[in-house]
Scaffold this motif. Sequence first.
Motif, PDB file in Angstrom:
ATOM      1  N   VAL A 149       0.737  -4.012  -4.416  1.00 42.90           N
ATOM      2  CA  VAL A 149       1.625  -2.927  -2.697  1.00 42.90           C
ATOM      3  C   VAL A 149       1.612  -3.992  -1.397  1.00 42.90           C
ATOM      4  O   VAL A 149       2.497  -4.106  -0.908  1.00 42.90           O
ATOM      5  CB  VAL A 149       1.779  -1.833  -3.407  1.00 42.90           C
ATOM      6  CG1 VAL A 149       2.234  -1.077  -1.979  1.00 42.90           C
ATOM      7  CG2 VAL A 149       2.590  -1.350  -4.733  1.00 42.90           C
ATOM      8  N   GLU A 150      -0.112  -3.851  -1.104  1.00 41.07           N
ATOM      9  CA  GLU A 150      -0.245  -4.407   0.108  1.00 41.07           C
ATOM     10  C   GLU A 150       0.135  -5.911   0.151  1.00 41.07           C
ATOM     11  O   GLU A 150      -0.585  -6.340   1.793  1.00 41.07           O
ATOM     12  CB  GLU A 150      -2.150  -4.094  -0.077  1.00 41.07           C
ATOM     13  CG  GLU A 150      -2.718  -2.124   0.569  1.00 41.07           C
ATOM     14  CD  GLU A 150      -3.426  -2.207  -0.240  1.00 41.07           C
ATOM     15  OE1 GLU A 150      -4.575  -2.716   0.279  1.00 41.07           O
ATOM     16  OE2 GLU A 150      -3.953  -0.946   0.953  1.00 41.07           O
ATOM     17  N   LYS A 186       2.300  -7.605  -1.119  1.00 41.17           N
ATOM     18  CA  LYS A 186       3.475  -8.019  -0.934  1.00 41.17           C
ATOM     19  C   LYS A 186       4.104  -7.959   0.600  1.00 41.17           C
ATOM     20  O   LYS A 186       4.772  -8.070   1.178  1.00 41.17           O
ATOM     21  CB  LYS A 186       4.219  -7.058  -1.951  1.00 41.17           C
ATOM     22  CG  LYS A 186       5.516  -7.366  -2.045  1.00 41.17           C
ATOM     23  CD  LYS A 186       6.671  -6.444  -3.460  1.00 41.17           C
ATOM     24  CE  LYS A 186       7.455  -7.363  -3.018  1.00 41.17           C
ATOM     25  NZ  LYS A 186       8.527  -7.504  -2.406  1.00 41.17           N
ATOM     26  N   TYR A 187       3.562  -6.440   0.685  1.00 46.98           N
ATOM     27  CA  TYR A 187       3.680  -5.854   1.773  1.00 46.98           C
ATOM     28  C   TYR A 187       2.920  -6.965   2.795  1.00 46.98           C
ATOM     29  O   TYR A 187       4.140  -6.893   4.514  1.00 46.98           O
ATOM     30  CB  TYR A 187       3.611  -4.343   2.427  1.00 46.98           C
ATOM     31  CG  TYR A 187       3.693  -4.223   3.957  1.00 46.98           C
ATOM     32  CD1 TYR A 187       4.871  -3.629   4.204  1.00 46.98           C
ATOM     33  CD2 TYR A 187       2.646  -3.458   4.988  1.00 46.98           C
ATOM     34  CE1 TYR A 187       5.053  -3.126   5.774  1.00 46.98           C
ATOM     35  CE2 TYR A 187       3.109  -3.233   5.898  1.00 46.98           C
ATOM     36  CZ  TYR A 187       4.319  -2.979   6.185  1.00 46.98           C
ATOM     37  OH  TYR A 187       4.394  -2.400   7.369  1.00 46.98           O
ATOM     38  N   ARG A 188       1.811  -7.255   2.517  1.00 45.76           N
ATOM     39  CA  ARG A 188       1.873  -8.534   4.303  1.00 45.76           C
ATOM     40  C   ARG A 188       2.758  -9.121   4.268  1.00 45.76           C
ATOM     41  O   ARG A 188       3.123 -10.246   4.956  1.00 45.76           O
ATOM     42  CB  ARG A 188       0.274  -8.474   3.606  1.00 45.76           C
ATOM     43  CG  ARG A 188      -0.857  -7.321   4.374  1.00 45.76           C
ATOM     44  CD  ARG A 188      -2.217  -8.394   4.042  1.00 45.76           C
ATOM     45  NE  ARG A 188      -2.756  -7.833   2.959  1.00 45.76           N
ATOM     46  CZ  ARG A 188      -3.269  -7.575   1.728  1.00 45.76           C
ATOM     47  NH1 ARG A 188      -3.622  -6.198   2.192  1.00 45.76           N
ATOM     48  NH2 ARG A 188      -3.323  -8.310   0.827  1.00 45.76           N
ATOM     49  N   ASP A 196       5.805  -9.820   2.897  1.00 46.85           N
ATOM     50  CA  ASP A 196       7.141  -9.760   3.531  1.00 46.85           C
ATOM     51  C   ASP A 196       6.651 -10.029   5.027  1.00 46.85           C
ATOM     52  O   ASP A 196       7.604 -10.943   5.904  1.00 46.85           O
ATOM     53  CB  ASP A 196       7.814  -8.430   2.998  1.00 46.85           C
ATOM     54  CG  ASP A 196       7.825  -8.837   1.056  1.00 46.85           C
ATOM     55  OD1 ASP A 196       7.906  -9.402   0.791  1.00 46.85           O
ATOM     56  OD2 ASP A 196       8.134  -7.601   0.980  1.00 46.85           O
ATOM     57  N   PHE A 197       5.913  -9.772   5.373  1.00 44.60           N
ATOM     58  CA  PHE A 197       5.890  -9.524   6.700  1.00 44.60           C
ATOM     59  C   PHE A 197       5.421 -10.469   7.664  1.00 44.60           C
ATOM     60  O   PHE A 197       5.915 -11.047   8.479  1.00 44.60           O
ATOM     61  CB  PHE A 197       4.816  -8.460   7.116  1.00 44.60           C
ATOM     62  CG  PHE A 197       4.542  -7.996   8.891  1.00 44.60           C
ATOM     63  CD1 PHE A 197       5.515  -7.628   9.633  1.00 44.60           C
ATOM     64  CD2 PHE A 197       3.439  -8.618   9.915  1.00 44.60           C
ATOM     65  CE1 PHE A 197       5.198  -7.543  10.866  1.00 44.60           C
ATOM     66  CE2 PHE A 197       3.612  -8.725  10.302  1.00 44.60           C
ATOM     67  CZ  PHE A 197       5.295  -8.027  11.897  1.00 44.60           C
ATOM     68  N   HIS A 227       1.374  -5.070  14.784  1.00 45.22           N
ATOM     69  CA  HIS A 227       1.340  -5.080  13.442  1.00 45.22           C
ATOM     70  C   HIS A 227       0.356  -5.950  12.484  1.00 45.22           C
ATOM     71  O   HIS A 227      -0.269  -5.596  11.813  1.00 45.22           O
ATOM     72  CB  HIS A 227       2.478  -5.691  12.731  1.00 45.22           C
ATOM     73  CG  HIS A 227       3.214  -4.810  11.631  1.00 45.22           C
ATOM     74  ND1 HIS A 227       3.677  -3.140  11.810  1.00 45.22           N
ATOM     75  CD2 HIS A 227       3.080  -5.151  11.127  1.00 45.22           C
ATOM     76  CE1 HIS A 227       3.616  -3.103  10.327  1.00 45.22           C
ATOM     77  NE2 HIS A 227       3.818  -4.432   9.861  1.00 45.22           N
TER      78      HIS A 227
END
Length: 562
Positions: A278-279, A281-283, A285-286, A304
Amino acid sequence: MNHTPAADQGPPALRLASTGTLTHGLPVAEVLGASTLHGARLVAGRAGLGRVVQRLNVMEVPDVLAWVKPNELLLTTGYPLRGTPQSLPGLVAGLDERGLAALAVKLGRYLDALPDAMLAEADRRGFPVILLPDDVGFDDILNQVLTDILNRQAAVLARTEEVHRALVQIVLCGGGLQEIVDEVALLLEVAVVVLDAERRTLAGAGPAEHVEAMRRGRAGEPEAGFLAVPVVAGGFDHGRIIAYGPPGALGPADQSILERAALVAALVVTKQQAVAAVESKYRADFLRDVLSGRAGGADRIVAHCAGFGWDLDRPVVAVVAELDGRAGAAPGTGGEGGRGPEERAAQERLAAAWTTAARRHDPGAAVVSFAHEVVAVVAGDGGRGGDGAGAADGGPAQAVAREAAALFAEHPAGRRTFSTGISRPAPGPSALPEAYEQAAKAVRVGRQLHGDGARAHFDQLGVYRLLSLVSDPAELHAFVRETLGALAGDDEPELVDLRRTLGVLLETNLNVAETARRLHFHYNTLRYRIGKLERLLGPFTEDAHLRLNLTLALHVLRMRGI
């Protein structure tokens, strides 16, 4: 008649994967210490006293081999063999081959003595042969030994359940792999480590020299006592948990504790992987938003990224790494694209190699894995080291790329390579989209020019850099068709061969002798070909501007697919 202390289908934690039998019992040496066997004598097979007795059986028929099971203590009066004592050596061999623990014989009524050949065979095989006292009944032996085995199993179960509850409590309180191995090492009084599928140490506890031995893969030496249990969850092998100590420090009962620890470790690993996914994918995506210019202003991006441990408030370069030997995909598209398990595994190894290398050389670097590429943003110093073909010097990006290549090549699974593209320095986050495009072009052009494993800087691409900046590919294709005419296509082998001749001529600056040597043509044959080329293309041997256009057109063809 077969006597066993528990049904064959016992709890999984108490079963050996290889035999399907209960793993807990009593060594033959301990069985000989039972009160009902007081006066029993070991007459052969002393080397097998460590064999484990898990059940008992009484020999009632001559063909008993069809009915015995591994880890049995077989009791007999010799009645089935009273007429054929010469078959006793063969009986010992058959029992040993079927994994029995020992044979106990009562002499006097049907057999007066055991043949020397039988005892010699038992000694050779390390198969214990026991002479029973005359005054003890088989029922007394069965009752006491089975009771002792059940008591041993009950004690092991109780201890295993206690350990299981303690380990689960550790996880419920937020503990991880280190806390688990600390607890197991304390209980077993040996060293314990958890290794991942790549044999990297995830956690370890116990004597430092034993932990180091397991880290280096020496825990399986025959003279060392060790137990290893796979850490498996969801059908995936996540590694091993290994206990290691001096010979004799670990026994069969410790296997269950290690299996429970492996089960709890699998839960921890699965949870960690889910959180990490999850982390990640979040990184990703950003950073994808940053590279596409959708992440907002520079101040927001810097703030960020600081939460991820990334330092983008400095001059940086973008680096793109792509696996070779795969159909290309648009950079940053993110879809899985039908990748198989091997391709996904290779992509994960590539991302891990780049992450490790970046942390060593630039702790503030950003590294993420997209579907078909790994993107890193590392410190940029303006260096342009490297020759575009893989040998490079200077610059943090080059150092990270070299170490990532070395780490990736260490993996035993396959001989994959990857190509790397490096951008110009970007002064800040707002310039990263352009830097990313430069790195993406560099990796594709570099691979096309230099083959798999290329490492290219955008500024090293020369004329290809200029051609790659043309925004409309249709214009390039039209230029090729207008300049090369019939030589632009690949349909006719004769024209393709003529185009190759043209390319070598231009590379040698119209040196006919050198071109003929390279192409293995006769001098007059090459002269004929030159005349044919000029009829198709014009007087390029006399017109420098036409030669320039032809050279550019050939370069565009060489970039086909980029």
